[in-house]
Design a protein around this motif. Structure first.
Motif, short mmCIF file in Angstrom:
data_model
loop_
_atom_site.label_atom_id
_atom_site.label_comp_id
_atom_site.label_asym_id
_atom_site.label_seq_id
_atom_site.Cartn_x
_atom_site.Cartn_y
_atom_site.Cartn_z
N ALA A 65 45.32 46.53 38.58
CA ALA A 65 44.81 46.71 40.17
C ALA A 65 43.40 46.75 40.19
CB ALA A 65 45.37 48.08 40.31
N ALA A 66 42.63 47.30 39.40
CA ALA A 66 41.17 47.23 39.44
C ALA A 66 40.45 45.66 39.34
CB ALA A 66 40.62 48.17 38.26
N LEU A 67 41.17 44.95 38.53
CA LEU A 67 40.77 43.60 38.56
C LEU A 67 41.06 42.68 39.70
CD1 LEU A 67 41.66 42.65 34.58
CD2 LEU A 67 39.32 42.78 35.70
N MET A 68 42.30 42.98 40.16
CA MET A 68 42.70 42.35 41.33
C MET A 68 41.82 42.67 42.59
SD MET A 68 46.89 42.17 40.80
CE MET A 68 47.38 41.62 42.35
N GLU A 69 41.67 43.89 42.50
CA GLU A 69 40.74 44.57 43.90
C GLU A 69 39.44 43.85 43.86
OE1 GLU A 69 38.72 48.83 45.04
OE2 GLU A 69 40.52 48.99 44.02
N ARG A 70 38.99 43.86 42.54
CA ARG A 70 37.54 43.10 42.41
C ARG A 70 37.67 41.47 42.77
NH1 ARG A 70 34.63 39.96 42.72
NH2 ARG A 70 32.49 39.35 41.89
N GLU A 71 38.77 40.76 42.24
CA GLU A 71 38.94 39.43 42.74
C GLU A 71 39.07 39.30 44.15
OE1 GLU A 71 38.95 36.55 40.91
OE2 GLU A 71 38.25 37.97 39.48
N SER A 72 39.49 40.43 45.01
CA SER A 72 39.63 40.25 46.20
C SER A 72 38.43 40.23 47.23
CB SER A 72 40.54 41.52 46.96
OG SER A 72 39.79 42.74 46.92
N HIS B 227 35.92 41.31 36.02
CA HIS B 227 35.38 42.60 35.75
C HIS B 227 35.96 43.91 36.71
CE1 HIS B 227 32.39 40.52 37.93
NE2 HIS B 227 32.15 41.73 38.66
N ALA B 228 36.10 44.86 36.17
CA ALA B 228 36.17 45.99 36.89
C ALA B 228 35.57 47.24 36.30
CB ALA B 228 37.68 46.23 36.94
N MET C 253 36.74 35.88 29.89
CA MET C 253 36.02 37.01 29.31
C MET C 253 35.90 38.13 30.24
SD MET C 253 34.38 38.47 26.50
CE MET C 253 33.52 37.31 25.59
N ALA C 254 36.79 39.17 30.11
CA ALA C 254 36.87 40.30 31.22
C ALA C 254 36.16 41.50 30.46
CB ALA C 254 38.65 40.69 31.26
N LEU C 255 35.50 41.81 31.61
CA LEU C 255 34.44 43.19 31.34
C LEU C 255 35.26 44.40 31.83
CD1 LEU C 255 31.07 41.64 31.73
CD2 LEU C 255 32.28 42.50 29.46
N PHE C 256 35.17 45.53 31.35
CA PHE C 256 35.63 46.62 31.57
C PHE C 256 34.39 47.85 31.81
CE2 PHE C 256 38.78 44.75 29.42
CZ PHE C 256 39.54 44.16 30.66
N ALA C 257 33.98 48.43 32.60
CA ALA C 257 32.83 49.41 32.75
C ALA C 257 33.26 50.71 33.08
CB ALA C 257 31.87 48.91 33.49
#
Length: 154
Positions: free
Chosen positions: A45-52, A66-67, A100-104
């Motif tokens: 959900a966080a990744l999709m929100e960022r992609e939006s 990233h999210a 490469m996905a980043l999670f912060a």
């Protein structure tokens, strides 16, 4: 900061194909859940929100989704290599096969930017991307990604 600090060997996976960008984000969520214990649904959900807000496909077959998330306590990453590229709405309109996905943590500011810069700089290397695409063993991919000491952020 270097990639060995944010990427675990268990957070690397080769996938034959993904039917869509959304499916690929779900694959990333599942990989991050397996490697770091994150809740996959929240992460997706966080990744999709960022992609939006705008696509994170940076070109040349590379995407850096990233999210920032409350459940994340340390900067972490997950890497997926696709055998068959998928449309990711990249800036150059080319499909991606290196992700490469980043999670912060939600509170990460400069640390998040440093990690993004590090990953971007690392995957900007056409030579490294060529080597990554030629290897389908997770441990080899980890070695390739983490071996270059010139990929340290300030």
């Amino acid at each position: 900061m270097n990639l060995t600090e944010i990427l675990k060997p268990e957070a690397i996976k080769v996938i034959a194909s993904a039917s869509s960008k959304k499916r690929l984000l779900h694959d990333i969520g599942e990989l991050a859940q397996s490697a770091y214990g994150y809740d996959s649904a929240s992460l997706v959900a966080a990744l999709m929100e960022r992609e939006s807000l705008g696509p994170t496909g940076v070109g040349n077959g590379v995407a850096l989704p990233h999210a920032r998330m409350e459940q994340v306590t340390d900067m972490t990453a997950a890497f997926i290599l696709l055998d068959q590229p998928v449309n990711f709405d990249s800036v150059d309109r080319q499909p991606v096969d290196i992700v490469m996905a980043l999670f912060a943590p939600e509170s990460a500011g400069v640390e998040h930017l440093k990690a993004l810069a590090l990953v971007s700089r690392t995957l900007r290397s056409a030579d490294l991307c060529k080597k990554l695409r030629a290897n389908h063993d997770a441990s080899t991919l980890y070695a390739l990604l983490t071996s270059d000491q010139n990929t340290q952020a300030a």
